[in-house]
Design an enzyme around this catalytic site. Structure first.
Site, short mmCIF file in Angstrom:
data_model
loop_
_atom_site.label_atom_id
_atom_site.label_comp_id
_atom_site.label_asym_id
_atom_site.label_seq_id
_atom_site.Cartn_x
_atom_site.Cartn_y
_atom_site.Cartn_z
N ARG A 108 -26.77 -31.91 -15.82
CA ARG A 108 -25.98 -32.30 -14.65
C ARG A 108 -25.85 -31.15 -13.64
NH1 ARG A 108 -21.48 -36.53 -17.10
NH2 ARG A 108 -22.79 -38.32 -16.63
N LYS A 147 -21.86 -51.30 -25.98
CA LYS A 147 -20.67 -51.62 -25.17
C LYS A 147 -20.78 -52.99 -24.51
CE LYS A 147 -18.95 -47.08 -23.88
NZ LYS A 147 -19.07 -46.16 -22.74
N GLY A 177 -25.36 -44.07 -19.93
CA GLY A 177 -25.11 -42.70 -20.40
C GLY A 177 -25.90 -42.36 -21.64
N GLY A 223 -21.50 -45.87 -16.36
CA GLY A 223 -20.58 -46.88 -15.81
C GLY A 223 -20.85 -47.13 -14.34
#
Ligand code: ADP
Ligand code: MG
Length: 394
Positions: free
Chosen positions: A35, A201, A351, A374
């Protein structure tokens, strides 16, 4: 079209760049600096154009004083300094006199990084509740606001949405690439277009699955997502992970998109949710009561590859099995390998699936690996995000 950093004269201007430097840290060491690397282009551009660069980012979640000890951006500022080969001055405060003074003393091309924006979340949740006073304080430090933190663009926080309300604003290079890639998926992907949806999820994903099902020619399902669909079809899934609350929606999707949905036909399983180097192979969709499906089987791989071979573009969300366990990572690995070998335009937006692609050596193999799990799903669902909406138009 949103304004970008290229639309501003940065010369000698104070520029806040909101980055996503939320890297995993274990034992005070950065475990994966991807990142930080993804943020470099925008920061370098600002320095090269003689801006005074003020970097804001969050790190982890802050719910107590204890959390502050473990989530300082200090080591991130040091790593950024190494990567950019330039001094990054770290200010161990998020607001107040010390911050104001540090900014006043900046010269062109200087970089400072403030402490973790979420330190403002304890005790008063000022950052996450988009506190107006805090937003105005940060905005008051600078002339221009550049948002490059795609991974939090689905949140309305003071350090993204709040500041943008009070300053001329634009997006950075990473945000620009994220938007371009996800727009491609949500508007006009080259056909045949396939979505590969895995992971666990289900609750977060079910509303997006319908949206993607409208666009995609085929949905290849795996992981907990596939288990829930199989359960909806009345199959035995044994102890496998599935989401009871989503069964009715799956039934509707199965009847509306019957010809698009492709489910696994065999599995590698285990007695518990744990790694083993000897997974138990189940050659059909009837999983015994004492077993759980943790990866797709070889027949499923061949089946999925047949669809992939004929497609032009692919969206992947969620690993195809428990890719963190060496015994159950084969399905995810083989699919990445096949896609790369067949050179398909592929965007990964999740992710864990993004982390697996990077860990398995496919960091630069695909068209785009999104930095926001997300956020990428929300973008596909709404075609916009609060952190993007608030940025000035050209
Ligand atoms: P992403 O972050 O890529 O969107 P999710 O967060 O939905 O993906 O899910 C990732 C998790 O799903 C991983 O921890 C992975 O181990 C788990 N997973 C994948 N397949 C299975 C499975 N068959 N059973 C249980 N967990 C699974
Ligand atoms: Mg995840």
């Amino acid at each position: 079209m949103k304004k970008t950093i290229r639309d501003y004269n940065l010369d000698n201007k104070k520029v806040i760049i909101r980055c996503d430097l939320n890297v995993p840290i274990i034992d005070n060491k950065i475990y994966d600096d991807n990142r930080i690397k993804m943020s470099l282009q925008t920061i370098k551009y600002a320095v090269d154009h003689s801006a005074k660069v003020i970097i804001l980012s969050h790190l982890g979640r802050i719910k107590s004083e204890e959390d502050k000890k473990n989530n300082s951006l200090l080591i991130v500022s040091k790593r950024l300094g190494e990567l950019i080969n330039k001094k990054v001055k770290f200010i161990n405060e998020t607001s107040g006199e010390k911050v104001i003074l540090a900014v006043q003393n900046m010269k062109a091309k200087d970089i400072i990084m403030l402490e973790n924006t979420r330190f403002e979340d304890y005790p008063l949740k000022k950052e996450s509740n988009n506190d107006d006073e805090l937003s105005k304080f940060w905005a008051g430090l600078a002339d221009i606001f550049i948002d490059d933190a795609f991974a939090v663009a689905h949140r309305s926080h003071a350090s993204n949405v709040g500041i943008a309300k009070y300053l001329p604003s634009g997006i950075g290079f990473l945000m620009e690439k994220e938007i371009k890639s996800l727009k491609y998926i949500s508007s006009n992907p080259e056909k045949p277009f396939i979505a590969i949806l895995g992971g666990s999820k289900m609750k977060d994903k079910i509303k997006v699955i319908k949206k993607i099902a409208d666009k995609a020619d085929y949905l290849l399902l795996a992981g907990g997502i596939a288990n829930t669909f199989l359960k909806a079809l009345g199959e035995d899934v044994g102890k496998s992970v599935y989401d009871l609350d989503s069964i009715d929606t799956c039934k509707k999707l199965l009847s509306n998109y019957k010809e698009k949905i492709v489910l696994p036909v065999d599995f590698y399983t285990n007695y518990e949710y744990e790694n083993t180097l000897n997974p138990i192979y189940i050659s059909n969709t009837c999983i015994p009561n004492n077993l759980m499906a943790l990866d797709i089987g070889d027949k499923t791989l061949k089946l999925f590859e047949k669809y992939i071979k004929c497609c032009k573009s692919i969206f992947i969300n969620g690993p195809l099995g428990v890719s963190e366990f060496s015994g159950f990572s084969n399905g995810t690995k083989q699919i990445f390998k096949y896609i790369k070998e067949n050179n398909k335009k592929t965007i990964i937006g999740g992710g864990d699936s993004a982390a697996s692609a990077i860990n398995f050596g496919y960091k630069d193999a695909f068209y785009h690996i999104s930095t926001g799990g997300g956020a990428s799903l929300e973008y596909i669902y709404n075609n916009n995000l609060p952190g993007i909406k608030v940025i000035d138009e050209k």
